[in-house]
Design a protein around this motif. Sequence first.
Motif, PDB file in Angstrom:
ATOM      1  N   ASN A  19       6.663  -0.763  68.823  1.00 51.53           N
ATOM      2  CA  ASN A  19       6.791   0.109  67.664  1.00 51.53           C
ATOM      3  C   ASN A  19       8.217   0.619  67.494  1.00 51.53           C
ATOM      4  O   ASN A  19       8.661   0.892  66.400  1.00 51.53           O
ATOM      5  CB  ASN A  19       5.823   1.286  67.791  1.00 51.53           C
ATOM      6  CG  ASN A  19       5.697   2.053  66.518  1.00 51.53           C
ATOM      7  OD1 ASN A  19       5.940   1.520  65.446  1.00 51.53           O
ATOM      8  ND2 ASN A  19       5.330   3.307  66.623  1.00 51.53           N
ATOM      9  N   TYR A  21      10.971  -0.944  67.612  1.00 49.51           N
ATOM     10  CA  TYR A  21      11.881  -1.885  66.974  1.00 49.51           C
ATOM     11  C   TYR A  21      11.767  -1.900  65.457  1.00 49.51           C
ATOM     12  O   TYR A  21      12.632  -2.400  64.781  1.00 49.51           O
ATOM     13  CB  TYR A  21      11.650  -3.305  67.502  1.00 49.51           C
ATOM     14  CG  TYR A  21      12.127  -3.478  68.914  1.00 49.51           C
ATOM     15  CD1 TYR A  21      13.483  -3.401  69.223  1.00 49.51           C
ATOM     16  CD2 TYR A  21      11.239  -3.707  69.942  1.00 49.51           C
ATOM     17  CE1 TYR A  21      13.929  -3.552  70.514  1.00 49.51           C
ATOM     18  CE2 TYR A  21      11.676  -3.864  71.248  1.00 49.51           C
ATOM     19  CZ  TYR A  21      13.011  -3.793  71.518  1.00 49.51           C
ATOM     20  OH  TYR A  21      13.450  -3.939  72.793  1.00 49.51           O
ATOM     21  N   SER A  22      10.695  -1.395  64.908  1.00 42.96           N
ATOM     22  CA  SER A  22      10.542  -1.438  63.457  1.00 42.96           C
ATOM     23  C   SER A  22      11.128  -0.181  62.822  1.00 42.96           C
ATOM     24  O   SER A  22      11.150   0.884  63.415  1.00 42.96           O
ATOM     25  CB  SER A  22       9.073  -1.570  63.075  1.00 42.96           C
ATOM     26  OG  SER A  22       8.363  -0.438  63.484  1.00 42.96           O
ATOM     27  N   ASP A  24      11.896   1.701  58.672  1.00 44.69           N
ATOM     28  CA  ASP A  24      11.782   1.644  57.217  1.00 44.69           C
ATOM     29  C   ASP A  24      13.188   1.669  56.629  1.00 44.69           C
ATOM     30  O   ASP A  24      14.026   2.461  57.035  1.00 44.69           O
ATOM     31  CB  ASP A  24      11.005   2.853  56.679  1.00 44.69           C
ATOM     32  CG  ASP A  24       9.541   2.816  57.085  1.00 44.69           C
ATOM     33  OD1 ASP A  24       9.058   1.736  57.456  1.00 44.69           O
ATOM     34  OD2 ASP A  24       8.897   3.863  57.020  1.00 44.69           O
ATOM     35  N   ALA A  57      11.680  -7.375  61.434  1.00 45.87           N
ATOM     36  CA  ALA A  57      10.683  -6.429  61.952  1.00 45.87           C
ATOM     37  C   ALA A  57      10.606  -5.150  61.126  1.00 45.87           C
ATOM     38  O   ALA A  57       9.729  -4.328  61.341  1.00 45.87           O
ATOM     39  CB  ALA A  57      11.005  -6.078  63.397  1.00 45.87           C
ATOM     40  N   ASP A  58      11.517  -4.972  60.180  1.00 42.95           N
ATOM     41  CA  ASP A  58      11.589  -3.735  59.401  1.00 42.95           C
ATOM     42  C   ASP A  58      10.787  -3.823  58.112  1.00 42.95           C
ATOM     43  O   ASP A  58      10.580  -4.901  57.573  1.00 42.95           O
ATOM     44  CB  ASP A  58      13.040  -3.402  59.057  1.00 42.95           C
ATOM     45  CG  ASP A  58      13.881  -3.157  60.289  1.00 42.95           C
ATOM     46  OD1 ASP A  58      13.321  -2.753  61.315  1.00 42.95           O
ATOM     47  OD2 ASP A  58      15.100  -3.365  60.218  1.00 42.95           O
ATOM     48  N   MET A  59      10.369  -2.664  57.614  1.00 39.84           N
ATOM     49  CA  MET A  59       9.714  -2.570  56.309  1.00 39.84           C
ATOM     50  C   MET A  59      10.784  -2.240  55.279  1.00 39.84           C
ATOM     51  O   MET A  59      11.578  -1.335  55.473  1.00 39.84           O
ATOM     52  CB  MET A  59       8.654  -1.467  56.311  1.00 39.84           C
ATOM     53  CG  MET A  59       7.466  -1.754  57.201  1.00 39.84           C
ATOM     54  SD  MET A  59       6.514  -3.161  56.664  1.00 39.84           S
ATOM     55  CE  MET A  59       5.960  -2.639  55.074  1.00 39.84           C
TER      56      MET A  59
END
Length: 74
Positions: A19, A21-22, A24, A57-59
């Motif tokens: 978690n 690594y992600s 927004d 890995a990002d939003m």
Amino acid sequence: MKKNYFFVVTFICILISINGYSADRYWIASSAASWNNTANWSATSGGAGGASIPSSADMVYFNSARNGNCQVDV
């Protein structure tokens, strides 16, 4: 019994690290701009630029806070 604690603690550590690594990222450019410029990305909606460029890995959010088109160049 100690063996079960080891697996539970290991599992929790793995979940936390995955978690971590992600992130927004919000597109905040006010005019057409390049994806690869950190000034066009923010960590908050409508916030200041300078956040890192999003990775796989990002939003990524393209909300209506700004109207600039995103130019994706590879």
